[in-house]
Design an enzyme around this catalytic site. Structure first.
Site, short mmCIF file in Angstrom:
data_model
loop_
_atom_site.label_atom_id
_atom_site.label_comp_id
_atom_site.label_asym_id
_atom_site.label_seq_id
_atom_site.Cartn_x
_atom_site.Cartn_y
_atom_site.Cartn_z
N HIS A 24 -17.13 -27.58 102.06
CA HIS A 24 -16.09 -26.86 101.32
C HIS A 24 -15.47 -27.69 100.21
CE1 HIS A 24 -15.60 -23.30 104.05
NE2 HIS A 24 -16.33 -24.11 104.79
N ASP B 286 -11.08 -30.22 93.08
CA ASP B 286 -10.95 -29.22 94.14
C ASP B 286 -12.31 -28.57 94.33
OD1 ASP B 286 -9.61 -27.61 96.00
OD2 ASP B 286 -7.96 -27.19 94.62
C1 GDG Z 1 -10.53 -26.35 101.03
C2 GDG Z 1 -10.98 -26.95 99.70
C3 GDG Z 1 -11.76 -24.69 98.98
C4 GDG Z 1 -1.55 -22.07 101.48
N1 GDG Z 1 -0.25 -22.08 101.80
C5 GDG Z 1 -0.07 -21.01 102.62
C6 GDG Z 1 -1.29 -20.35 102.79
N2 GDG Z 1 -2.18 -21.03 102.08
C7 GDG Z 1 -3.60 -20.64 101.98
C8 GDG Z 1 -3.92 -20.13 100.59
C9 GDG Z 1 -5.41 -20.36 100.52
C10 GDG Z 1 -5.59 -21.59 101.41
O1 GDG Z 1 -4.43 -21.75 102.18
C11 GDG Z 1 -5.76 -22.86 100.57
O2 GDG Z 1 -7.06 -22.86 100.07
P1 GDG Z 1 -7.45 -23.73 98.81
O3 GDG Z 1 -8.82 -23.32 98.39
O4 GDG Z 1 -6.46 -23.51 97.73
O5 GDG Z 1 -7.38 -25.26 99.25
P2 GDG Z 1 -7.75 -26.17 100.57
O6 GDG Z 1 -6.83 -25.92 101.69
O7 GDG Z 1 -7.75 -27.56 100.05
O8 GDG Z 1 -9.23 -25.73 101.00
C12 GDG Z 1 -10.90 -25.91 98.60
C13 GDG Z 1 -11.41 -24.20 100.37
O9 GDG Z 1 -11.46 -25.27 101.34
C14 GDG Z 1 -12.39 -23.11 100.84
O10 GDG Z 1 -13.70 -23.53 100.79
O11 GDG Z 1 -11.50 -23.66 98.05
O12 GDG Z 1 -11.37 -26.45 97.38
O13 GDG Z 1 -10.19 -28.08 99.36
O14 GDG Z 1 -6.13 -19.30 101.10
O15 GDG Z 1 -3.55 -18.77 100.49
N3 GDG Z 1 -1.45 -19.25 103.54
C15 GDG Z 1 -0.35 -18.76 104.16
N4 GDG Z 1 0.87 -19.37 104.06
C16 GDG Z 1 1.05 -20.48 103.30
O16 GDG Z 1 2.18 -20.99 103.21
N5 GDG Z 1 -0.47 -17.65 104.91
#
Ligand code: GDG
Length: 474
Positions: free
Chosen positions: A162, A371
């Site tokens: 990921h 990212d």
């Molecule tokens: C890794 C990779 C890749 C965040 N705060 C809350 C919340 N979130 C959710 C967001 C989003 C997820 O968490 C974060 O996903 P990201 O993609 O932005 O980042 P990582 O956590 O670093 O994820 C990344 C991902 O894996 C998937 O392959 O895209 O690059 O680093 O869905 O909405 N959700 C809730 N409350 C929050 O306060 N419910």
């Protein structure tokens, strides 16, 4: 324990431990994108999910939760420190994110990584039926494919990374580079977010392990062929749009704007509090725009949600303090009574509140230094069903490869970032609409279901076709 034709192996189970009203411990689903994506295929194939439930509880038995078979892997306090916080998040995470922080190399951490990976592999070997498909997830479990293949050569094995796969120059720093590459090569299919990551991997395998390669194929001496390909991950687009269209979320979005004093422009950032996400730099850029008079306090406001993350890891504590201090200083210098420059929340919210925030924002600001993908950017686009709202997006997020109509920025270039924030905030609504509609088309056509199905279809088509067919559920 019931055996399964499709086994997902991930660091975390898709549930959290909770104590119910009766004082008894129970489970609550943690609705991540991965579960949403895999749930239909899991149900269609009697799937099982192997993972750590969080905490250090031992003796947990496999259980069913909402029809999904969940198989816990216990971690001791030492495992959590050395495998999870140590090698996974203190070595691999920063190394794979272009050294945004300095990775630490400790032999005890590596030993724990091997030990815990073996535990996951053994569990998978127990749970999988003859010829089953096992899909391993992410950087915490890179050794599992090879360990599992040794135990169960009959299985069809895949792994998906990921996070970014780094350039060869960086990966080579790892004292255990060869073992990790060989661990991953135990899979038949290795999925990456972007073609660049897949190419980095293939190049390294050629240079470091000495296997023959051609394009996305690696030829092993035993005749096995491993494929390394990109499958950009996505989100449950329909689910987010439905949420955004609901009356309660729309009402809440209005309420949020009012509570903020109805500013003209709301900038929004939502991230895990992680040093890769570029939170500090974006707040600084916003602060400078205010202090230089390009934006006005009260008329412009920055809402930053930083979800608590990896709080016991030193670098995350330092980051939290740095951001606390910056927000305090900017609000102290620039804020007025009832009109702060930045509204900062260090907490996590339910999905409904996230959708309301996405709807309330005029400019979404996503500025990671590196990212794998960044789902927040895609969620924002999915929620803007009226085709409005501007997105400022880092070139170094995987999502930039698809969301080309965003205001793309280099997060290391503070002036460039300031210019982009200002442009996005003052752009002609027609221009904003043109860009948003194009991005919505891309995101809608490539949702997470599409991601999971193409990956699993490719996996089934590989090799001799003897392995069990994975049914992709409608
Ligand atoms: C890794 C990779 C890749 C965040 N705060 C809350 C919340 N979130 C959710 C967001 C989003 C997820 O968490 C974060 O996903 P990201 O993609 O932005 O980042 P990582 O956590 O670093 O994820 C990344 C991902 O894996 C998937 O392959 O895209 O690059 O680093 O869905 O909405 N959700 C809730 N409350 C929050 O306060 N419910």
């Amino acid at each position: 324990m019931a055996k399964a034709d499709l086994v997902i192996v991930a660091n975390r189970l898709p549930v959290d431990r909770v104590v119910g009203g009766d004082g008894q411990p129970g489970w609550r689903r943690s609705p991540g994108g991965l579960v949403t994506a895999l749930e239909p295929v899991m149900r269609a194939n009697d799937g099982a999910w192997i993972g750590w439930p969080g905490g250090t509880e031992t003796g947990l038995k496999p259980f069913k939760e909402d029809g999904l078979q969940l198989v816990p892997v216990s971690l001791s306090e030492e495992d959590v420190e050395e495998f999870y916080e140590g090698f996974s998040n203190g070595t691999l995470w920063p190394l794979f994110h272009d050294l945004v922080a300095k990775p630490e190399f400790h032999r005890e951490w590596w030993d724990a990584y091997v030990r815990v990976n073996r535990r996951f592999a053994e569990k998978a070997a127990d749970v999988a039926t003859e010829g089953a498909t096992v899909w391993v997830q992410d950087y915490q479990l890179l050794l599992v494919p090879q360990m599992l293949r040794e135990l169960r050569p009959d299985l069809r094995i895949a792994i998906y990374l990921h996070i970014p796969f780094p350039p060869t120059e960086l990966f080579q720093q790892l004292p255990w580079r060869r073992q990790l590459l060989e661990g991953m090569l135990g899979a038949d299919l290795i999925g990456f977010q972007l073609p660049g990551g897949a190419a980095n991997f293939v190049r390294l395998v050629r240079q470091r392990v000495g296997h023959k390669t051609h394009r996305d194929r690696v030829y092993l001496p035993d005749g096995r062929i491993v494929r390394a390909k990109a499958y950009p991950i996505s989100i449950d687009v329909e689910g987010f749009e439905e949420l955004a269209r609901s009356e309660s979320v729309q009402a809440r979005a209005k309420e949020i704007r009012e509570a903020l004093g109805d500013p003209e422009t709301i900038f929004l950032g939502i991230d895990r509090l992680d040093y890769t996400k570029g939170i500090y730099a974006r707040l600084r850029a916003f602060g400078e725009l205010l202090s230089e008079g390009d934006l006005e306090v009260g008329r412009a406001m920055f809402v930053q949600v930083a979800t608590p993350s990896r709080e016991r890891v030193e670098q995350y504590r330092i980051l939290r303090d740095d951001i606390d201090r910056l927000v305090g200083r900017l609000n102290g210098d620039l804020g007025q009574i009832g009109r702060p420059a930045i509204v900062y929340m260090h907490t996590s919210y339910p999905r409904e509140e996230m959708a309301a925030l996405y709807l309330a924002a005029d400019v979404m600001v996503v500025t990671p230094y590196r990212d794998g993908m960044n789902l927040v950017a895609k969620e924002y686009v999915a929620c803007r069903f009226e085709g409005d709202g501007a997105l400022v997006l880092s070139e170094f997020a995987g999502a930039a490869a698809e969301l080309k109509q965003a205001w793309l920025v280099n997060p290391y270039d503070l002036n460039g970032m300031k210019a982009a924030l200002l442009e996005a905030a003052t752009a002609d609504p027609k221009e904003i609409g043109r860009r948003m509609r194009a991005m919505r088309k891309t995101v809608t056509e490539n949702d997470v279901k599409h991601w999971a199905t193409t990956f699993l279809e490719d996996l089934t088509e590989l090799g001799d076709g003897e392995a069990l067919e994975v049914e992709t559920a409608e």
